[in-house]
Design a protein around this motif. Structure first.
Motif, PDB file in Angstrom:
ATOM      1  N   THR A 135     -14.640   0.682 -39.038  1.00 49.05           N
ATOM      2  CA  THR A 135     -14.799   0.321 -37.625  1.00 49.05           C
ATOM      3  C   THR A 135     -13.874   1.156 -36.745  1.00 49.05           C
ATOM      4  O   THR A 135     -14.294   1.708 -35.717  1.00 49.05           O
ATOM      5  CB  THR A 135     -14.492  -1.172 -37.415  1.00 49.05           C
ATOM      6  N   ALA A 136     -12.605   1.246 -37.172  1.00 48.45           N
ATOM      7  CA  ALA A 136     -11.635   2.019 -36.395  1.00 48.45           C
ATOM      8  C   ALA A 136     -11.981   3.496 -36.379  1.00 48.45           C
ATOM      9  O   ALA A 136     -11.863   4.164 -35.351  1.00 48.45           O
ATOM     10  CB  ALA A 136     -10.234   1.810 -36.973  1.00 48.45           C
ATOM     11  N   PHE A 137     -12.427   3.998 -37.515  1.00 47.07           N
ATOM     12  CA  PHE A 137     -12.766   5.411 -37.581  1.00 47.07           C
ATOM     13  C   PHE A 137     -14.032   5.723 -36.796  1.00 47.07           C
ATOM     14  O   PHE A 137     -14.149   6.802 -36.204  1.00 47.07           O
ATOM     15  CB  PHE A 137     -12.922   5.829 -39.045  1.00 47.07           C
ATOM     16  N   TRP A 138     -14.986   4.777 -36.805  1.00 48.60           N
ATOM     17  CA  TRP A 138     -16.190   4.985 -36.000  1.00 48.60           C
ATOM     18  C   TRP A 138     -15.817   5.216 -34.540  1.00 48.60           C
ATOM     19  O   TRP A 138     -16.327   6.126 -33.887  1.00 48.60           O
ATOM     20  CB  TRP A 138     -17.102   3.766 -36.132  1.00 48.60           C
ATOM     21  N   ALA A 139     -14.914   4.372 -34.053  1.00 48.53           N
ATOM     22  CA  ALA A 139     -14.489   4.504 -32.654  1.00 48.53           C
ATOM     23  C   ALA A 139     -13.557   5.690 -32.471  1.00 48.53           C
ATOM     24  O   ALA A 139     -13.745   6.521 -31.570  1.00 48.53           O
ATOM     25  CB  ALA A 139     -13.801   3.214 -32.204  1.00 48.53           C
ATOM     26  N   GLY A 140     -12.539   5.774 -33.340  1.00 50.57           N
ATOM     27  CA  GLY A 140     -11.496   6.779 -33.146  1.00 50.57           C
ATOM     28  C   GLY A 140     -11.938   8.200 -33.391  1.00 50.57           C
ATOM     29  O   GLY A 140     -11.714   9.079 -32.556  1.00 50.57           O
ATOM     30  N   GLU A 141     -12.569   8.449 -34.528  1.00 53.42           N
ATOM     31  CA  GLU A 141     -12.932   9.826 -34.865  1.00 53.42           C
ATOM     32  C   GLU A 141     -14.056  10.356 -33.993  1.00 53.42           C
ATOM     33  O   GLU A 141     -14.023  11.511 -33.558  1.00 53.42           O
ATOM     34  CB  GLU A 141     -13.326   9.904 -36.341  1.00 53.42           C
ATOM     35  N   PHE A 142     -15.050   9.505 -33.701  1.00 48.99           N
ATOM     36  CA  PHE A 142     -16.122   9.976 -32.827  1.00 48.99           C
ATOM     37  C   PHE A 142     -15.614  10.200 -31.405  1.00 48.99           C
ATOM     38  O   PHE A 142     -16.037  11.141 -30.729  1.00 48.99           O
ATOM     39  CB  PHE A 142     -17.297   8.999 -32.840  1.00 48.99           C
ATOM     40  N   ALA A 143     -14.720   9.328 -30.936  1.00 50.09           N
ATOM     41  CA  ALA A 143     -14.121   9.547 -29.617  1.00 50.09           C
ATOM     42  C   ALA A 143     -13.319  10.835 -29.602  1.00 50.09           C
ATOM     43  O   ALA A 143     -13.368  11.615 -28.638  1.00 50.09           O
ATOM     44  CB  ALA A 143     -13.243   8.354 -29.239  1.00 50.09           C
ATOM     45  N   ASN A 144     -12.571  11.072 -30.672  1.00 47.60           N
ATOM     46  CA  ASN A 144     -11.777  12.297 -30.795  1.00 47.60           C
ATOM     47  C   ASN A 144     -12.670  13.534 -30.714  1.00 47.60           C
ATOM     48  O   ASN A 144     -12.398  14.469 -29.951  1.00 47.60           O
ATOM     49  CB  ASN A 144     -11.012  12.262 -32.121  1.00 47.60           C
ATOM     50  N   SER A 145     -13.758  13.539 -31.503  1.00 50.85           N
ATOM     51  CA  SER A 145     -14.649  14.699 -31.522  1.00 50.85           C
ATOM     52  C   SER A 145     -15.373  14.874 -30.187  1.00 50.85           C
ATOM     53  O   SER A 145     -15.538  15.998 -29.702  1.00 50.85           O
ATOM     54  CB  SER A 145     -15.666  14.548 -32.659  1.00 50.85           C
ATOM     55  N   PHE A 146     -15.797  13.757 -29.599  1.00 50.25           N
ATOM     56  CA  PHE A 146     -16.512  13.832 -28.321  1.00 50.25           C
ATOM     57  C   PHE A 146     -15.615  14.408 -27.228  1.00 50.25           C
ATOM     58  O   PHE A 146     -16.017  15.314 -26.493  1.00 50.25           O
ATOM     59  CB  PHE A 146     -17.011  12.451 -27.917  1.00 50.25           C
ATOM     60  N   VAL A 147     -14.392  13.876 -27.129  1.00 48.15           N
ATOM     61  CA  VAL A 147     -13.465  14.348 -26.090  1.00 48.15           C
ATOM     62  C   VAL A 147     -13.157  15.826 -26.279  1.00 48.15           C
ATOM     63  O   VAL A 147     -13.148  16.608 -25.325  1.00 48.15           O
ATOM     64  CB  VAL A 147     -12.173  13.510 -26.094  1.00 48.15           C
ATOM     65  N   LEU A 148     -12.919  16.241 -27.528  1.00 50.82           N
ATOM     66  CA  LEU A 148     -12.594  17.642 -27.778  1.00 50.82           C
ATOM     67  C   LEU A 148     -13.773  18.551 -27.419  1.00 50.82           C
ATOM     68  O   LEU A 148     -13.594  19.584 -26.763  1.00 50.82           O
ATOM     69  CB  LEU A 148     -12.192  17.833 -29.241  1.00 50.82           C
ATOM     70  N   ALA A 149     -14.987  18.160 -27.833  1.00 51.74           N
ATOM     71  CA  ALA A 149     -16.157  18.992 -27.559  1.00 51.74           C
ATOM     72  C   ALA A 149     -16.424  19.110 -26.067  1.00 51.74           C
ATOM     73  O   ALA A 149     -16.740  20.198 -25.571  1.00 51.74           O
ATOM     74  CB  ALA A 149     -17.382  18.419 -28.278  1.00 51.74           C
ATOM     75  N   ARG A 150     -16.297  18.002 -25.335  1.00 54.20           N
ATOM     76  CA  ARG A 150     -16.543  18.047 -23.896  1.00 54.20           C
ATOM     77  C   ARG A 150     -15.451  18.830 -23.167  1.00 54.20           C
ATOM     78  O   ARG A 150     -15.737  19.588 -22.234  1.00 54.20           O
ATOM     79  CB  ARG A 150     -16.633  16.619 -23.335  1.00 54.20           C
ATOM     80  N   MET A 151     -14.198  18.649 -23.611  1.00 57.15           N
ATOM     81  CA  MET A 151     -13.106  19.398 -22.980  1.00 57.15           C
ATOM     82  C   MET A 151     -13.229  20.896 -23.246  1.00 57.15           C
ATOM     83  O   MET A 151     -12.831  21.714 -22.414  1.00 57.15           O
ATOM     84  CB  MET A 151     -11.757  18.885 -23.487  1.00 57.15           C
ATOM     85  N   LYS A 152     -13.788  21.258 -24.397  1.00 52.89           N
ATOM     86  CA  LYS A 152     -13.966  22.683 -24.693  1.00 52.89           C
ATOM     87  C   LYS A 152     -14.912  23.332 -23.690  1.00 52.89           C
ATOM     88  O   LYS A 152     -14.693  24.463 -23.246  1.00 52.89           O
ATOM     89  CB  LYS A 152     -14.501  22.862 -26.117  1.00 52.89           C
ATOM     90  N   ILE A 153     -15.980  22.604 -23.338  1.00 50.79           N
ATOM     91  CA  ILE A 153     -16.911  23.128 -22.339  1.00 50.79           C
ATOM     92  C   ILE A 153     -16.245  23.195 -20.970  1.00 50.79           C
ATOM     93  O   ILE A 153     -16.362  24.186 -20.242  1.00 50.79           O
ATOM     94  CB  ILE A 153     -18.181  22.269 -22.295  1.00 50.79           C
ATOM     95  N   LEU A 154     -15.524  22.135 -20.605  1.00 53.36           N
ATOM     96  CA  LEU A 154     -14.880  22.087 -19.286  1.00 53.36           C
ATOM     97  C   LEU A 154     -13.825  23.173 -19.125  1.00 53.36           C
ATOM     98  O   LEU A 154     -13.638  23.708 -18.025  1.00 53.36           O
ATOM     99  CB  LEU A 154     -14.251  20.707 -19.067  1.00 53.36           C
ATOM    100  N   THR A 155     -13.121  23.497 -20.216  1.00 55.48           N
ATOM    101  CA  THR A 155     -12.058  24.518 -20.147  1.00 55.48           C
ATOM    102  C   THR A 155     -12.558  25.899 -20.548  1.00 55.48           C
ATOM    103  O   THR A 155     -11.756  26.844 -20.629  1.00 55.48           O
ATOM    104  CB  THR A 155     -10.881  24.133 -21.068  1.00 55.48           C
ATOM    105  N   GLN A 156     -13.874  26.010 -20.816  1.00 56.23           N
ATOM    106  CA  GLN A 156     -14.462  27.280 -21.231  1.00 56.23           C
ATOM    107  C   GLN A 156     -13.776  27.871 -22.469  1.00 56.23           C
ATOM    108  O   GLN A 156     -13.596  29.088 -22.596  1.00 56.23           O
ATOM    109  CB  GLN A 156     -14.418  28.291 -20.078  1.00 56.23           C
ATOM    110  N   GLY A 157     -13.396  26.972 -23.370  1.00 57.55           N
ATOM    111  CA  GLY A 157     -12.806  27.419 -24.627  1.00 57.55           C
ATOM    112  C   GLY A 157     -11.345  27.772 -24.563  1.00 57.55           C
ATOM    113  O   GLY A 157     -10.770  28.212 -25.572  1.00 57.55           O
ATOM    114  N   LYS A 158     -10.712  27.571 -23.402  1.00 57.56           N
ATOM    115  CA  LYS A 158      -9.286  27.892 -23.263  1.00 57.56           C
ATOM    116  C   LYS A 158      -8.439  26.647 -23.531  1.00 57.56           C
ATOM    117  O   LYS A 158      -8.930  25.537 -23.543  1.00 57.56           O
ATOM    118  CB  LYS A 158      -9.014  28.428 -21.858  1.00 57.56           C
ATOM    119  N   HIS A 159      -7.154  26.861 -23.722  1.00 58.75           N
ATOM    120  CA  HIS A 159      -6.182  25.772 -23.856  1.00 58.75           C
ATOM    121  C   HIS A 159      -6.527  24.830 -25.011  1.00 58.75           C
ATOM    122  O   HIS A 159      -6.716  23.629 -24.824  1.00 58.75           O
ATOM    123  CB  HIS A 159      -6.065  24.974 -22.556  1.00 58.75           C
ATOM    124  N   LEU A 160      -6.604  25.380 -26.199  1.00 63.06           N
ATOM    125  CA  LEU A 160      -6.912  24.566 -27.375  1.00 63.06           C
ATOM    126  C   LEU A 160      -5.934  23.417 -27.530  1.00 63.06           C
ATOM    127  O   LEU A 160      -6.320  22.296 -27.885  1.00 63.06           O
ATOM    128  CB  LEU A 160      -6.888  25.445 -28.635  1.00 63.06           C
TER     129      LEU A 160
END
Length: 246
Positions: A135-160
């Protein structure tokens, strides 16, 4: 790792393309997830800090964040959909562990064998821990991946560093807040005050630990991108966590 020219691609363009190291990172993720839940999650540890006193934390805190680091690497290099498949593979492994632990504990011990009580102590809460972890991983890991993927687009791949740490704050926060109450609330040896302290300390330690490992994350991500010859952006990805389609 040998290098090939780096190309920015949409995640959907990877379908049918041979990926050289994806399976190795999947295996590492599943192994760390399993061992963190089996070996480290059940034991509260304590150290005495100067000017603070006793500090209680979960013993798996030194190892569990590596699963989030690998999750960051997978999302950054291969995209959200492939990270999602790895997460579900980890869930499947945890489910098998839960079934196996239940059967092994339930089997009558051989006469004279003194280890049954120890087995029950370590593995007897397997179902509860695994369900809490899933349950925790469903929320935590998917949130982690979603935030990272969306931020990558917003930052155009900068600021890893910004997106790995930012996604970790969200993911680890949800994971710690969900896992420990579901897994250990009401159990002997876990008073409510200690449980709250462990939740806070786990979040702070795991986030700080992953932030400290940012140089290693940079090294792995950059070498892996060059080795695979791609830089994936989830511009057309379906971000639902339900499914394994890539």
């Amino acid at each position: 790792m040998t290098t090939t020219p780096l190309a920015r691609v949409d995640a959907g363009a990877l379908r049918g393309r041979a990926l050289r190291y994806y399976d190795l990172f999947m295996a590492a993720f599943v192994a760390i997830l399993l061992l963190s839940n089996i070996v480290g999650a059940s034991k509260p540890a304590m150290v005495t800090l100067p000017f603070y006193g006793p500090w209680v934390f979960g013993a798996g805190v030194f190892f569990f964040p590596f699963s989030y680091i690998i999750g960051d690497v997978l999302t950054e290099v291969y995209g959200y959909a492939r990270a999602r498949r790895v997460i579900w593979a980890g869930f499947g492994a945890l489910l098998f562990y839960a079934v196996m632990a239940w059967i092994v504990v339930a089997l009558p011990p051989a006469p004279g064998w003194p280890g049954q009580s120890a087995y029950e102590s370590v593995f007897g809460n397997g179902w509860r821990i695994v369900l809490a972890s899933m349950t925790a991983f469903w929320a935590g890991e998917f949130a982690n991946s979603f935030v990272l993927a969306r931020m990558k687009i917003l930052t155009q791949g900068k600021h890893l560093w910004m997106r790995t740490i930012g996604s970790t704050v969200v993911g680890q926060g949800l994971d710690s807040l969900i896992f420990y109450p579901l897994a250990f609330y009401g159990l002997a040896g876990w008073p409510i005050e200690q449980l709250g302290q462990v939740i806070v300390s786990q979040f702070l330690l795991k986030t700080a630990w992953e932030a400290a490992l940012t140089p290693l994350t940079y090294l792995v991500v950059n070498r892996l991108k060059r080795a695979e010859g791609l830089d994936v952006f989830d511009e057309t990805t379906d971000f639902t966590p339900f499914g394994t389609k890539i």
